[in-house]
Scaffold this active site. Structure first.
Site, PDB file in Angstrom:
ATOM      1  N   HIS A 201     109.953 -14.131  81.787  1.00 44.48           N
ATOM      2  CA  HIS A 201     110.010 -12.921  80.767  1.00 44.48           C
ATOM      3  C   HIS A 201     108.423 -12.741  80.224  1.00 44.48           C
ATOM      4  O   HIS A 201     108.223 -11.889  79.776  1.00 44.48           O
ATOM      5  CB  HIS A 201     110.687 -13.410  79.604  1.00 44.48           C
ATOM      6  CG  HIS A 201     110.190 -14.533  78.534  1.00 44.48           C
ATOM      7  ND1 HIS A 201     110.746 -14.749  77.325  1.00 44.48           N
ATOM      8  CD2 HIS A 201     109.208 -15.335  79.065  1.00 44.48           C
ATOM      9  CE1 HIS A 201     109.915 -16.036  76.881  1.00 44.48           C
ATOM     10  NE2 HIS A 201     109.124 -16.352  77.727  1.00 44.48           N
TER      11      HIS A 201
ATOM     12  N   ASP B  23     109.992  -9.821  68.694  1.00 47.15           N
ATOM     13  CA  ASP B  23     108.903 -10.505  68.364  1.00 47.15           C
ATOM     14  C   ASP B  23     107.509  -9.806  67.827  1.00 47.15           C
ATOM     15  O   ASP B  23     106.593 -10.323  67.619  1.00 47.15           O
ATOM     16  CB  ASP B  23     108.506 -11.829  69.209  1.00 47.15           C
ATOM     17  CG  ASP B  23     107.884 -11.478  70.683  1.00 47.15           C
ATOM     18  OD1 ASP B  23     107.389 -10.175  70.757  1.00 47.15           O
ATOM     19  OD2 ASP B  23     107.970 -12.251  71.464  1.00 47.15           O
TER      20      ASP B  23
ATOM     21  N   GLU C  69     114.953  -9.892  73.564  1.00 49.72           N
ATOM     22  CA  GLU C  69     114.481 -11.475  72.980  1.00 49.72           C
ATOM     23  C   GLU C  69     115.191 -11.751  71.580  1.00 49.72           C
ATOM     24  O   GLU C  69     114.649 -12.491  70.763  1.00 49.72           O
ATOM     25  CB  GLU C  69     112.992 -11.642  72.859  1.00 49.72           C
ATOM     26  CG  GLU C  69     112.442 -11.376  74.194  1.00 49.72           C
ATOM     27  CD  GLU C  69     112.407 -12.558  75.146  1.00 49.72           C
ATOM     28  OE1 GLU C  69     113.039 -13.432  74.558  1.00 49.72           O
ATOM     29  OE2 GLU C  69     111.832 -12.377  76.399  1.00 49.72           O
TER      30      GLU C  69
ATOM     31  N   ASP D  75     110.715  -5.333  71.920  1.00 49.87           N
ATOM     32  CA  ASP D  75     110.868  -7.027  71.866  1.00 49.87           C
ATOM     33  C   ASP D  75     110.784  -7.437  70.387  1.00 49.87           C
ATOM     34  O   ASP D  75     109.659  -6.989  69.661  1.00 49.87           O
ATOM     35  CB  ASP D  75     109.714  -7.673  72.604  1.00 49.87           C
ATOM     36  CG  ASP D  75     109.800  -9.192  72.800  1.00 49.87           C
ATOM     37  OD1 ASP D  75     110.431  -9.647  71.554  1.00 49.87           O
ATOM     38  OD2 ASP D  75     109.588 -10.009  73.802  1.00 49.87           O
TER      39      ASP D  75
ATOM     40  N   HIS E 228     103.355  -9.926  72.828  1.00 50.54           N
ATOM     41  CA  HIS E 228     102.730 -10.601  74.102  1.00 50.54           C
ATOM     42  C   HIS E 228     102.510  -9.467  75.119  1.00 50.54           C
ATOM     43  O   HIS E 228     103.165  -8.349  74.822  1.00 50.54           O
ATOM     44  CB  HIS E 228     103.649 -11.664  74.496  1.00 50.54           C
ATOM     45  CG  HIS E 228     104.096 -12.388  73.527  1.00 50.54           C
ATOM     46  ND1 HIS E 228     105.026 -12.472  72.784  1.00 50.54           N
ATOM     47  CD2 HIS E 228     103.404 -13.830  73.142  1.00 50.54           C
ATOM     48  CE1 HIS E 228     105.190 -13.550  72.029  1.00 50.54           C
ATOM     49  NE2 HIS E 228     104.174 -14.294  72.067  1.00 50.54           N
TER      50      HIS E 228
ATOM     51  N   ASP F   4     105.569  -5.321  71.496  1.00 49.13           N
ATOM     52  CA  ASP F   4     105.706  -6.506  71.992  1.00 49.13           C
ATOM     53  C   ASP F   4     104.523  -7.404  71.138  1.00 49.13           C
ATOM     54  O   ASP F   4     103.364  -6.872  71.285  1.00 49.13           O
ATOM     55  CB  ASP F   4     105.779  -6.909  73.386  1.00 49.13           C
ATOM     56  CG  ASP F   4     106.420  -8.091  73.790  1.00 49.13           C
ATOM     57  OD1 ASP F   4     106.019  -9.238  73.206  1.00 49.13           O
ATOM     58  OD2 ASP F   4     106.891  -7.946  74.820  1.00 49.13           O
TER      59      ASP F   4
ATOM     60  N   ASP G 167     103.177  -9.817  78.382  1.00 49.58           N
ATOM     61  CA  ASP G 167     104.191  -9.670  79.429  1.00 49.58           C
ATOM     62  C   ASP G 167     103.305  -9.187  80.631  1.00 49.58           C
ATOM     63  O   ASP G 167     104.085  -8.639  81.505  1.00 49.58           O
ATOM     64  CB  ASP G 167     105.322  -8.804  79.047  1.00 49.58           C
ATOM     65  CG  ASP G 167     106.082  -9.211  78.062  1.00 49.58           C
ATOM     66  OD1 ASP G 167     105.836 -10.525  77.491  1.00 49.58           O
ATOM     67  OD2 ASP G 167     107.000  -8.674  77.432  1.00 49.58           O
TER      68      ASP G 167
ATOM     69  N   HIS H 252     112.931 -10.842  78.194  1.00 48.46           N
ATOM     70  CA  HIS H 252     112.426  -9.448  78.581  1.00 48.46           C
ATOM     71  C   HIS H 252     112.269  -9.201  80.073  1.00 48.46           C
ATOM     72  O   HIS H 252     112.097  -8.192  80.449  1.00 48.46           O
ATOM     73  CB  HIS H 252     110.960  -9.604  78.071  1.00 48.46           C
ATOM     74  CG  HIS H 252     110.697  -8.055  77.456  1.00 48.46           C
ATOM     75  ND1 HIS H 252     109.722  -8.066  76.537  1.00 48.46           N
ATOM     76  CD2 HIS H 252     110.925  -6.907  77.797  1.00 48.46           C
ATOM     77  CE1 HIS H 252     109.601  -6.675  76.235  1.00 48.46           C
ATOM     78  NE2 HIS H 252     110.257  -5.986  77.045  1.00 48.46           N
TER      79      HIS H 252
END
Length: 296
Positions: A137, A225, A268, A223, A122, A120, A124, A97
């Site tokens: 990332h 994930d 990712e 992303d 997360h 995402d 980031d 990312h």
């Protein structure tokens, strides 16, 4: 529309190898054919050259491989800006990312009033001062907003995204330092708790409504994930409790309906961890919905 595919086989920002093969995996999953099937014209511009970690000095442990990542983001910025200036839609394939700093800075060179929707698991939103890992990332959204490592922030060319121009959707894993930084900056974060409580349609309508009030265009950073790991096993940092397949499609469809999308990156995807290229195929399915695919 005309779509320019740009691959960025970078894994310097992550702590697991394999995402450098993500662009190839998505191409193999039939990306070009899927986009052409929607009536778009497509040009594949190849890959940005990325040095491997074996031949690179990681440098500062608080921002590992920062110098090399900045070089890649600068090159990507030029390619994205050239594609956008020519009237094409830049579709960037990652790679980790960290590359999104290059995508966002490139598109904002051509469309300055562009906001970002960041799907995402997360945040980031770490900086070298808050990161528990030193993995870049985990820092790109902060850099896009002008926070963090000076060289990475400089990629934005003095045009950082403002807090009201960014929304995060699907978040369920934040480090303490980035959680506090997100609160201080005022970036709107829609966690999976809010998705569960209010439903994905309500969350997306609020997120897009916020962007509509402050920007003319949208960059989508997806992303993989953000999805439930059973759907997307090929990611480096899976986290249970993510979006379902149908929720992903609905999010893409609602973004497409705004008519504001000018660029997108898919990041990712790690084929080493994947099962029969399922995660790359999921990415292709999501791109189709973001770029116009409908049942009727």
């Amino acid at each position: 529309m005309h779509i320019s595919i740009i691959g960025v086989p970078i894994d310097l920002g992550a702590n697991r190898r394999g995402v450098d093969m993500g662009p190839s995996a998505m191409r193999y999953a039939g990306l070009h054919r899927a986009l052409a099937g929607l009536g778009h014209s497509v040009s594949d511009l190849g890959d940005v050259v990325v040095p491997g970690p074996e031949a690179s000095d990681p440098g500062d442990p608080r921002a590992r491989y920062l110098r090399q990542i900045v070089d890649v983001c600068r090159e990507l910025r030029e390619r994205v800006a050239a594609a956008a200036r020519a009237g094409s839609f830049p579709l960037v394939l990652g790679g980790d990312h960290s590359l999104s700093v290059g995508t966002v800075s490139g598109v904002r060179r051509v469309y300055p009033n562009t906001g970002v929707i960041w799907l995402d698991a997360h945040g980031d939103f770490n900086t070298p001062e808050t990161t528990p890992s030193g993995n870049v990332h985990g820092m790109p959204l902060a850099a896009v907003l002008g926070l963090g490592a000076a060289d990475l922030v400089a990629c934005m060319e003095g045009r950082p995204v403002q807090p009201e121009q960014a929304v995060l959707v699907g978040v369920r894993d934040l480090d303490p330092g980035e959680r506090e930084l997100l609160r201080r900056t005022g970036v709107r974060v829609f966690t999976m708790q809010e998705v569960d409580r209010h439903g994905l349609p309500a969350v997306m309508e609020e997120a897009l409504g916020l962007l509509r009030r402050h920007v003319e265009h949208i960059h989508l950073s997806l992303d993989l994930d953000v999805f439930e790991p059973d759907l997307a096993p090929g990611v480096g940092t899976p986290k249970s409790g993510g979006l379902t397949y149908r929720e992903g499609h609905l999010a893409m469809e609602m973004i497409a309906e705004q008519g504001m999308l000018v660029s997108m990156d898919l990041v990712e995807v790690n084929p080493i961890l994947d099962e029969a290229n399922r995660t790359a195929q999921l990415a292709v399915d999501m791109v189709r919905s973001a770029l116009g695919a409908r049942v009727m």
